[in-house]
Design a protein around this motif. Structure first.
Motif, PDB file in Angstrom:
ATOM      1  N   ASN A  58      -2.023  10.823  -2.352  1.00  0.00           N
ATOM      2  CA  ASN A  58      -2.219  12.337  -1.989  1.00  0.00           C
ATOM      3  C   ASN A  58      -2.712  12.897  -2.947  1.00  0.00           C
ATOM      4  O   ASN A  58      -2.154  13.118  -3.916  1.00  0.00           O
ATOM      5  CB  ASN A  58      -0.699  12.984  -1.514  1.00  0.00           C
ATOM      6  N   GLN A 105       0.833  -1.332  -0.120  1.00  0.00           N
ATOM      7  CA  GLN A 105      -0.058  -0.097  -0.068  1.00  0.00           C
ATOM      8  C   GLN A 105       0.903   1.161  -0.056  1.00  0.00           C
ATOM      9  O   GLN A 105       1.813   1.343   0.748  1.00  0.00           O
ATOM     10  CB  GLN A 105      -0.984  -0.018   1.264  1.00  0.00           C
ATOM     11  N   MET A 112       0.706   5.776   0.028  1.00  0.00           N
ATOM     12  CA  MET A 112      -0.126   6.785   0.574  1.00  0.00           C
ATOM     13  C   MET A 112      -0.513   7.722  -0.635  1.00  0.00           C
ATOM     14  O   MET A 112       0.238   8.208  -1.416  1.00  0.00           O
ATOM     15  CB  MET A 112       0.673   7.908   1.500  1.00  0.00           C
ATOM     16  N   ILE A 161     -11.032  12.672   2.199  1.00  0.00           N
ATOM     17  CA  ILE A 161      -9.735  12.790   2.584  1.00  0.00           C
ATOM     18  C   ILE A 161      -8.829  12.951   1.701  1.00  0.00           C
ATOM     19  O   ILE A 161      -8.712  12.438   0.507  1.00  0.00           O
ATOM     20  CB  ILE A 161      -9.407  11.647   3.672  1.00  0.00           C
ATOM     21  N   LEU A 202     -13.271  12.644  -3.215  1.00  0.00           N
ATOM     22  CA  LEU A 202     -12.706  12.082  -1.955  1.00  0.00           C
ATOM     23  C   LEU A 202     -13.020  12.880  -0.822  1.00  0.00           C
ATOM     24  O   LEU A 202     -12.981  14.199  -0.789  1.00  0.00           O
ATOM     25  CB  LEU A 202     -11.356  11.723  -2.093  1.00  0.00           C
ATOM     26  N   ASN A 206       2.492  -1.582   4.259  1.00  0.00           N
ATOM     27  CA  ASN A 206       2.009  -0.195   4.356  1.00  0.00           C
ATOM     28  C   ASN A 206       3.549   0.483   4.157  1.00  0.00           C
ATOM     29  O   ASN A 206       4.252   0.620   5.090  1.00  0.00           O
ATOM     30  CB  ASN A 206       1.366   0.163   5.532  1.00  0.00           C
ATOM     31  N   ASN A 232      -5.435  12.141   1.856  1.00  0.00           N
ATOM     32  CA  ASN A 232      -4.386  11.473   1.929  1.00  0.00           C
ATOM     33  C   ASN A 232      -5.093  10.065   2.648  1.00  0.00           C
ATOM     34  O   ASN A 232      -5.701  10.166   3.523  1.00  0.00           O
ATOM     35  CB  ASN A 232      -3.134  11.850   2.929  1.00  0.00           C
ATOM     36  N   GLU A 233      -4.796   8.833   2.017  1.00  0.00           N
ATOM     37  CA  GLU A 233      -5.140   7.555   2.286  1.00  0.00           C
ATOM     38  C   GLU A 233      -4.390   6.543   1.703  1.00  0.00           C
ATOM     39  O   GLU A 233      -3.865   6.593   0.632  1.00  0.00           O
ATOM     40  CB  GLU A 233      -6.641   7.463   1.913  1.00  0.00           C
ATOM     41  N   TYR A 234      -4.180   5.498   2.383  1.00  0.00           N
ATOM     42  CA  TYR A 234      -3.440   4.318   1.949  1.00  0.00           C
ATOM     43  C   TYR A 234      -4.254   3.530   0.996  1.00  0.00           C
ATOM     44  O   TYR A 234      -5.433   3.398   0.926  1.00  0.00           O
ATOM     45  CB  TYR A 234      -3.039   3.179   3.265  1.00  0.00           C
ATOM     46  N   ARG A 235      -3.571   3.359  -0.406  1.00  0.00           N
ATOM     47  CA  ARG A 235      -4.384   2.389  -1.218  1.00  0.00           C
ATOM     48  C   ARG A 235      -3.192   1.330  -1.611  1.00  0.00           C
ATOM     49  O   ARG A 235      -2.253   1.630  -1.879  1.00  0.00           O
ATOM     50  CB  ARG A 235      -4.664   3.330  -2.530  1.00  0.00           C
TER      51      ARG A 235
END
Length: 340
Positions: free
Chosen positions: A114, A110, A112, A124, A122, A157, A126-129
């Motif tokens: 941005n 995963q 980040m 948010i 979206l 991650n 910033n999110e983990y994908r």
């Protein structure tokens, strides 16, 4: 050291494709481009980086196109960027090091995500994908007794940050795909259902909401109130507000348990009364929205509600309060790193 396949699906990405590929081409061992019907020079740009360019007849199914692109990969891991993403130099070096020292037991990496554009659905930035996938996954037995096959993937991650800089959101295209899926199957998965509702609330026009009305209406009136029903009420309340129909809004929200409304609904009630010139009533609803959780659009309980309050107080001639809420809205929308 492991090897990487880059697998992309593209259509009319001439504005972005070079930026994306320039940032990752030197780290990839092969680049696979699947074009779903470009009419610009996307394929000519892709040809500067790879000869593995395939045509795929678009059928309003992103999964089918992604699966086709993955089927062409031959390396250990598959990196799957979109054309409007790129890695800056700092994160290119991180990806290069990850490739060099990758533990081959890892099956998904995963990164980040941005998003730097303001025009996004979206909630948010910033999110983990999941972005890097092991191409062939071995199945192994685990546990010394009562052994079983390990089904959960090994996920890492990473600290790699992908910059997502789209020109605009794709809501118009997405709405057509949502409607086609409903027509074909009669339903959407829970995840896609929520995504459809989110896009409608964040960027849907009145005609988009009207087309979706019958589908979301099918979730209204169930004996047991559910999150799915609340999402449907959010969508239908937005349409009723755009139609300036308070009777329909009242009917829609009547099944909601006490304190069970979401800020999206409260915000739309505030907007209804603001547009109706009933500023004191609008203030009450906007204030409630600020103290209520969101399910689709975080902004309705944040800067949008604050802007609504500012507009109400300005209309009432209470300029000091209007400026206060305007400043609060600006601060709310400001990136955390810029807030002192």
């Amino acid at each position: 050291m492991v090897t990487f396949s880059c697998c992309m699906i593209v259509k009319n990405e001439a504005d972005f494709l070079s930026r994306c590929l320039e940032s990752i081409a030197h780290i990839m061992d092969e680049i696979i481009i699947v074009d779903t019907g470009s009419t610009d020079n996307t394929k000519e740009i892709a040809a500067k980086y790879t000869d593995k360019i395939y045509d795929f007849e678009w059928n309003d199914n992103f999964s089918a196109a992604r699966n086709f692109s993955f089927s062409k990969a031959t390396m250990d891991y598959i990196y799957a960027p979109d054309a409007d993403e790129y890695l800056d130099v700092y994160n290119q070096n991180k990806l290069r090091k990850l490739k060099q020292y990758m533990d081959e037991d890892i099956e998904i990496v995963q990164m980040m995500y941005n998003t730097v554009s303001e025009d996004t659905v979206l909630n948010i930035k910033n999110e983990y994908r999941p972005k890097l996938f092991k191409r062939l996954r071995p199945f192994v037995w685990v546990d010394p007794i009562h052994e079983t096959v390990r089904l959960q993937p090994s996920v890492f991650n990473s600290d790699i940050v992908i910059t997502h800089a789209p020109k605009s959101n794709h809501s118009t295209r997405d709405f057509k795909i949502f409607q086609k899926a409903i027509s074909a199957d009669g339903y959407l998965s829970d995840t896609v259902y929520s995504m459809y509702a989110t896009e409608l609330i964040k960027c849907g026009k009145k005609e988009d909401l009207a087309l979706a009305k019958s589908y979301f209406n099918s979730f209204i009136g169930h004996i047991e109130f559910s999150q799915k029903q609340l999402i449907a009420i959010c969508v239908l309340t937005r349409l009723a507000r755009l139609n300036h129909d308070i009777d329909e809004i009242s009917q829609l929200i009547s099944p909601i348990p006490d304190n069970g409304a979401s800020c999206e609904i409260l915000y739309d009630l505030g907007m209804y009364y603001l547009e109706d010139g009933n500023y004191e009533e609008a203030i009450a609803w906007f204030a409630q929205a600020l103290d209520t959780s969101y399910i689709l659009d975080v902004h309705t309980g944040g800067d949008l509600a604050l802007i609504g309050l500012s507009s109400c107080y300005l209309s009432l001639g209470r300029c000091d309060e209007a400026h206060k809420y305007e400043n609060m809205a600006n601060l709310w929308a400001m990136p955390e790193e810029d807030q002192d």
